[in-house]
Scaffold this motif. Structure first.
Motif, PDB file in Angstrom:
ATOM      1  N   GLU A  63      17.240  -9.418  -3.686  1.00 16.87           N
ATOM      2  CA  GLU A  63      16.919  -9.222  -2.281  1.00 16.87           C
ATOM      3  C   GLU A  63      15.518  -9.739  -1.987  1.00 16.87           C
ATOM      4  O   GLU A  63      14.782 -10.128  -2.894  1.00 16.87           O
ATOM      5  CB  GLU A  63      17.011  -7.738  -1.933  1.00 16.87           C
ATOM      6  CG  GLU A  63      16.056  -6.876  -2.762  1.00 16.87           C
ATOM      7  CD  GLU A  63      16.244  -5.392  -2.532  1.00 16.87           C
ATOM      8  OE1 GLU A  63      16.602  -5.008  -1.408  1.00 16.87           O
ATOM      9  OE2 GLU A  63      16.029  -4.629  -3.472  1.00 16.87           O
ATOM     10  N   VAL A  64      15.163  -9.716  -0.734  1.00 13.10           N
ATOM     11  CA  VAL A  64      13.809 -10.054  -0.315  1.00 13.10           C
ATOM     12  C   VAL A  64      13.083  -8.737  -0.065  1.00 13.10           C
ATOM     13  O   VAL A  64      13.564  -7.891   0.675  1.00 13.10           O
ATOM     14  CB  VAL A  64      13.829 -10.930   0.951  1.00 13.10           C
ATOM     15  CG1 VAL A  64      12.412 -11.173   1.451  1.00 13.10           C
ATOM     16  CG2 VAL A  64      14.533 -12.249   0.673  1.00 13.10           C
ATOM     17  N   LEU A  65      11.935  -8.568  -0.739  1.00 11.18           N
ATOM     18  CA  LEU A  65      11.157  -7.338  -0.604  1.00 11.18           C
ATOM     19  C   LEU A  65       9.814  -7.629   0.037  1.00 11.18           C
ATOM     20  O   LEU A  65       9.149  -8.604  -0.322  1.00 11.18           O
ATOM     21  CB  LEU A  65      10.888  -6.717  -1.976  1.00 11.18           C
ATOM     22  CG  LEU A  65      12.014  -6.012  -2.695  1.00 11.18           C
ATOM     23  CD1 LEU A  65      11.514  -5.468  -4.030  1.00 11.18           C
ATOM     24  CD2 LEU A  65      12.576  -4.882  -1.861  1.00 11.18           C
ATOM     25  N   SER A  66       9.424  -6.780   0.961  1.00  9.22           N
ATOM     26  CA  SER A  66       8.101  -6.841   1.553  1.00  9.22           C
ATOM     27  C   SER A  66       7.296  -5.687   0.960  1.00  9.22           C
ATOM     28  O   SER A  66       7.676  -4.523   1.105  1.00  9.22           O
ATOM     29  CB  SER A  66       8.219  -6.698   3.068  1.00  9.22           C
ATOM     30  OG  SER A  66       6.948  -6.794   3.656  1.00  9.22           O
ATOM     31  N   LEU A  67       6.219  -6.034   0.255  1.00 13.43           N
ATOM     32  CA  LEU A  67       5.427  -5.019  -0.444  1.00 13.43           C
ATOM     33  C   LEU A  67       3.982  -5.077   0.012  1.00 13.43           C
ATOM     34  O   LEU A  67       3.472  -6.138   0.371  1.00 13.43           O
ATOM     35  CB  LEU A  67       5.498  -5.250  -1.957  1.00 13.43           C
ATOM     36  CG  LEU A  67       6.892  -5.215  -2.571  1.00 13.43           C
ATOM     37  CD1 LEU A  67       6.868  -5.694  -4.009  1.00 13.43           C
ATOM     38  CD2 LEU A  67       7.476  -3.817  -2.478  1.00 13.43           C
ATOM     39  N   SER A  68       3.327  -3.934  -0.042  1.00 11.63           N
ATOM     40  CA  SER A  68       1.929  -3.864   0.360  1.00 11.63           C
ATOM     41  C   SER A  68       1.055  -4.502  -0.711  1.00 11.63           C
ATOM     42  O   SER A  68       1.204  -4.228  -1.900  1.00 11.63           O
ATOM     43  CB  SER A  68       1.515  -2.408   0.551  1.00 11.63           C
ATOM     44  OG  SER A  68       0.117  -2.333   0.747  1.00 11.63           O
ATOM     45  N   GLY A  69       0.133  -5.347  -0.276  1.00  7.73           N
ATOM     46  CA  GLY A  69      -0.808  -5.962  -1.200  1.00  7.73           C
ATOM     47  C   GLY A  69      -1.667  -4.939  -1.922  1.00  7.73           C
ATOM     48  O   GLY A  69      -2.171  -5.195  -3.011  1.00  7.73           O
ATOM     49  N   ARG A  70      -1.827  -3.757  -1.335  1.00  4.30           N
ATOM     50  CA  ARG A  70      -2.617  -2.687  -1.975  1.00  4.30           C
ATOM     51  C   ARG A  70      -1.970  -2.201  -3.257  1.00  4.30           C
ATOM     52  O   ARG A  70      -2.648  -1.669  -4.134  1.00  4.30           O
ATOM     53  CB  ARG A  70      -2.802  -1.525  -1.008  1.00  4.30           C
ATOM     54  CG  ARG A  70      -3.699  -1.814   0.168  1.00  4.30           C
ATOM     55  CD  ARG A  70      -3.956  -0.558   0.992  1.00  4.30           C
ATOM     56  NE  ARG A  70      -2.730   0.138   1.367  1.00  4.30           N
ATOM     57  CZ  ARG A  70      -2.005  -0.125   2.453  1.00  4.30           C
ATOM     58  NH1 ARG A  70      -2.383  -1.059   3.284  1.00  4.30           N
ATOM     59  NH2 ARG A  70      -0.917   0.561   2.719  1.00  4.30           N
ATOM     60  N   ASP A  71      -0.638  -2.354  -3.388  1.00  2.00           N
ATOM     61  CA  ASP A  71       0.066  -1.855  -4.570  1.00  2.00           C
ATOM     62  C   ASP A  71       0.112  -2.873  -5.713  1.00  2.00           C
ATOM     63  O   ASP A  71       0.605  -2.575  -6.790  1.00  2.00           O
ATOM     64  CB  ASP A  71       1.503  -1.463  -4.195  1.00  2.00           C
ATOM     65  CG  ASP A  71       1.517  -0.307  -3.206  1.00  2.00           C
ATOM     66  OD1 ASP A  71       0.582   0.515  -3.228  1.00  2.00           O
ATOM     67  OD2 ASP A  71       2.464  -0.241  -2.396  1.00  2.00           O
ATOM     68  N   PHE A  72      -0.396  -4.085  -5.464  1.00  2.00           N
ATOM     69  CA  PHE A  72      -0.397  -5.134  -6.485  1.00  2.00           C
ATOM     70  C   PHE A  72      -1.392  -4.790  -7.587  1.00  2.00           C
ATOM     71  O   PHE A  72      -2.496  -4.309  -7.321  1.00  2.00           O
ATOM     72  CB  PHE A  72      -0.770  -6.470  -5.841  1.00  2.00           C
ATOM     73  CG  PHE A  72      -0.886  -7.595  -6.823  1.00  2.00           C
ATOM     74  CD1 PHE A  72       0.243  -8.216  -7.323  1.00  2.00           C
ATOM     75  CD2 PHE A  72      -2.129  -8.031  -7.242  1.00  2.00           C
ATOM     76  CE1 PHE A  72       0.144  -9.259  -8.225  1.00  2.00           C
ATOM     77  CE2 PHE A  72      -2.245  -9.077  -8.131  1.00  2.00           C
ATOM     78  CZ  PHE A  72      -1.108  -9.698  -8.630  1.00  2.00           C
TER      79      PHE A  72
END
Length: 164
Positions: free
Chosen positions: A114-123
Protein backbone atom coordinates in the motif's frame (compact mmCIF):
# COMPACT_ATOMS: atom_id res chain seq x y z
CA UNK A 1 2.49 36.35 -18.97
CA UNK A 2 4.93 34.11 -17.09
CA UNK A 3 3.92 31.64 -14.42
CA UNK A 4 6.15 29.75 -12.04
CA UNK A 5 5.36 26.05 -12.03
CA UNK A 6 6.14 23.82 -9.11
CA UNK A 7 8.18 21.03 -10.61
CA UNK A 8 7.96 17.44 -9.41
CA UNK A 9 11.37 16.29 -8.10
CA UNK A 10 13.33 14.31 -10.67
CA UNK A 11 13.68 10.65 -9.83
CA UNK A 12 17.46 10.87 -9.68
CA UNK A 13 17.22 13.49 -6.96
CA UNK A 14 16.66 12.42 -3.39
CA UNK A 15 12.91 12.30 -2.86
CA UNK A 16 13.42 11.63 0.82
CA UNK A 17 15.92 13.83 2.54
CA UNK A 18 15.08 12.95 6.15
CA UNK A 19 12.99 16.09 6.63
CA UNK A 20 11.23 15.66 9.95
CA UNK A 21 8.86 18.59 9.55
CA UNK A 22 6.12 17.01 7.47
CA UNK A 23 4.51 13.93 6.05
CA UNK A 24 6.51 11.44 4.02
CA UNK A 25 4.71 9.16 1.56
CA UNK A 26 6.00 5.68 0.72
CA UNK A 27 5.08 2.77 -1.53
CA UNK A 28 5.44 -0.26 0.73
CA UNK A 29 6.75 -3.60 -0.43
CA UNK A 30 7.75 -6.91 1.08
CA UNK A 31 10.99 -8.85 0.71
CA UNK A 32 11.21 -12.15 2.63
CA UNK A 33 8.58 -10.92 5.12
CA UNK A 34 10.48 -7.66 5.71
CA UNK A 35 8.40 -4.51 5.15
CA UNK A 36 10.24 -1.86 3.12
CA UNK A 37 9.33 1.53 1.76
CA UNK A 38 10.38 3.56 -1.26
CA UNK A 39 9.48 7.27 -1.44
CA UNK A 40 6.43 7.56 -3.69
CA UNK A 41 8.08 10.29 -5.76
CA UNK A 42 10.76 7.77 -6.76
CA UNK A 43 8.19 5.22 -8.05
CA UNK A 44 7.19 5.51 -11.67
CA UNK A 45 5.18 2.27 -12.08
CA UNK A 46 4.19 -0.93 -10.29
CA UNK A 47 4.01 -4.04 -12.46
CA UNK A 48 2.73 -7.55 -11.94
CA UNK A 49 4.85 -10.53 -13.01
CA UNK A 50 6.70 -9.74 -16.24
CA UNK A 51 8.59 -11.72 -18.87
CA UNK A 52 12.25 -10.99 -18.10
CA UNK A 53 15.02 -11.67 -20.60
CA UNK A 54 18.29 -12.75 -18.98
CA UNK A 55 21.39 -10.69 -19.85
CA UNK A 56 24.52 -12.81 -20.38
CA UNK A 57 27.49 -12.00 -18.11
CA UNK A 58 25.46 -9.55 -16.02
CA UNK A 59 26.07 -9.42 -12.25
CA UNK A 60 23.93 -11.82 -10.18
CA UNK A 61 21.61 -9.08 -8.91
CA UNK A 62 20.67 -8.11 -12.48
CA UNK A 63 17.73 -10.40 -13.27
CA UNK A 64 17.62 -9.22 -16.89
CA UNK A 65 15.58 -6.75 -18.88
CA UNK A 66 11.92 -6.24 -19.65
CA UNK A 67 9.91 -4.15 -22.09
CA UNK A 68 7.71 -1.42 -20.65
CA UNK A 69 5.68 0.33 -23.33
CA UNK A 70 8.56 0.14 -25.80
CA UNK A 71 11.32 1.07 -23.34
CA UNK A 72 13.95 -1.36 -22.13
CA UNK A 73 13.99 -1.62 -18.33
CA UNK A 74 16.81 -3.21 -16.33
CA UNK A 75 15.35 -5.62 -13.75
CA UNK A 76 17.19 -5.80 -10.42
CA UNK A 77 16.51 -8.67 -8.03
CA UNK A 78 16.28 -6.94 -4.64
CA UNK A 79 16.48 -10.27 -2.82
CA UNK A 80 19.93 -10.90 -4.29
CA UNK A 81 20.98 -7.27 -3.86
CA UNK A 82 20.13 -7.40 -0.15
CA UNK A 83 21.63 -10.84 0.49
CA UNK A 84 18.32 -12.67 0.95
CA UNK A 85 17.70 -16.27 -0.15
CA UNK A 86 16.17 -16.87 -3.57
CA UNK A 87 12.47 -17.61 -3.88
CA UNK A 88 11.73 -21.33 -4.19
CA UNK A 89 9.89 -22.32 -7.34
CA UNK A 90 8.32 -19.92 -9.79
CA UNK A 91 6.60 -17.54 -7.38
CA UNK A 92 5.06 -14.54 -9.11
CA UNK A 93 7.03 -11.43 -8.23
CA UNK A 94 6.11 -7.82 -8.71
CA UNK A 95 8.25 -4.98 -10.00
CA UNK A 96 8.57 -1.42 -8.76
CA UNK A 97 9.83 0.80 -11.59
CA UNK A 98 12.01 3.81 -10.85
CA UNK A 99 14.01 6.20 -13.00
CA UNK A 100 17.57 7.35 -12.49
CA UNK A 101 19.53 9.49 -14.97
CA UNK A 102 16.85 8.96 -17.65
CA UNK A 103 17.15 5.15 -17.38
CA UNK A 104 14.36 2.90 -16.08
CA UNK A 105 14.98 0.20 -13.48
CA UNK A 106 12.55 -2.39 -12.10
CA UNK A 107 13.10 -3.67 -8.58
CA UNK A 108 11.81 -7.23 -8.32
CA UNK A 109 10.02 -7.68 -4.99
CA UNK A 110 7.84 -10.34 -3.38
CA UNK A 111 4.80 -8.10 -2.99
CA UNK A 112 3.75 -4.46 -3.24
CA UNK A 113 1.33 -3.49 -0.50
CA UNK A 114 0.00 0.00 0.00
CA UNK A 115 0.92 3.66 0.01
CA UNK A 116 1.61 4.96 3.52
CA UNK A 117 1.81 8.55 4.66
CA UNK A 118 4.04 8.77 7.73
CA UNK A 119 5.15 11.63 9.92
CA UNK A 120 8.75 12.70 9.40
CA UNK A 121 9.02 13.00 13.20
CA UNK A 122 8.78 9.19 13.48
CA UNK A 123 11.72 8.57 11.11
CA UNK A 124 14.83 7.07 12.70
CA UNK A 125 18.31 6.60 11.27
CA UNK A 126 19.49 3.02 10.79
CA UNK A 127 19.87 1.28 14.15
CA UNK A 128 23.19 -0.48 14.85
CA UNK A 129 21.38 -3.83 14.88
CA UNK A 130 20.38 -3.52 11.20
CA UNK A 131 22.50 -5.97 9.16
CA UNK A 132 25.29 -4.11 7.28
CA UNK A 133 24.01 -5.00 3.80
CA UNK A 134 20.61 -3.50 4.69
CA UNK A 135 22.17 -0.45 6.37
CA UNK A 136 24.24 0.21 3.22
CA UNK A 137 21.09 0.27 1.07
CA UNK A 138 18.69 2.14 3.34
CA UNK A 139 18.18 5.62 4.74
CA UNK A 140 16.56 4.63 8.01
CA UNK A 141 13.48 3.05 9.54
CA UNK A 142 9.96 3.64 10.79
CA UNK A 143 8.60 1.66 13.71
CA UNK A 144 5.01 0.80 12.84
CA UNK A 145 2.45 -1.13 14.88
CA UNK A 146 4.26 -4.43 15.42
CA UNK A 147 6.54 -4.01 12.35
CA UNK A 148 9.67 -2.27 11.26
CA UNK A 149 9.68 -0.57 7.86
CA UNK A 150 13.09 -0.10 6.25
CA UNK A 151 13.27 2.97 3.98
CA UNK A 152 15.23 1.88 0.92
CA UNK A 153 17.70 4.26 -0.74
CA UNK A 154 17.16 3.94 -4.51
CA UNK A 155 20.50 5.59 -5.44
CA UNK A 156 22.47 3.21 -3.21
CA UNK A 157 20.63 0.17 -4.58
CA UNK A 158 21.40 1.27 -8.13
CA UNK A 159 25.10 1.72 -7.35
CA UNK A 160 25.87 -1.85 -8.36
CA UNK A 161 29.51 -1.71 -7.28
CA UNK A 162 30.12 -4.05 -4.33
CA UNK A 163 29.89 -2.20 -1.02
CA UNK A 164 33.16 -2.41 0.88
Amino acid sequence: MSATLMERPRADESAYDGDTSGEQVFVTLTLADQLCGIPVLMVRDVLSAQNITRIPLAPAEIAGSLNLRGRIVTAIDLRRRLGLPRVEGEAARMAVVTEQSSELYAFLVDQVSEVLSLSGRDFERNPPTLPPVWANHSRGIYRLAGRLMVVLDVARILALDPVQ
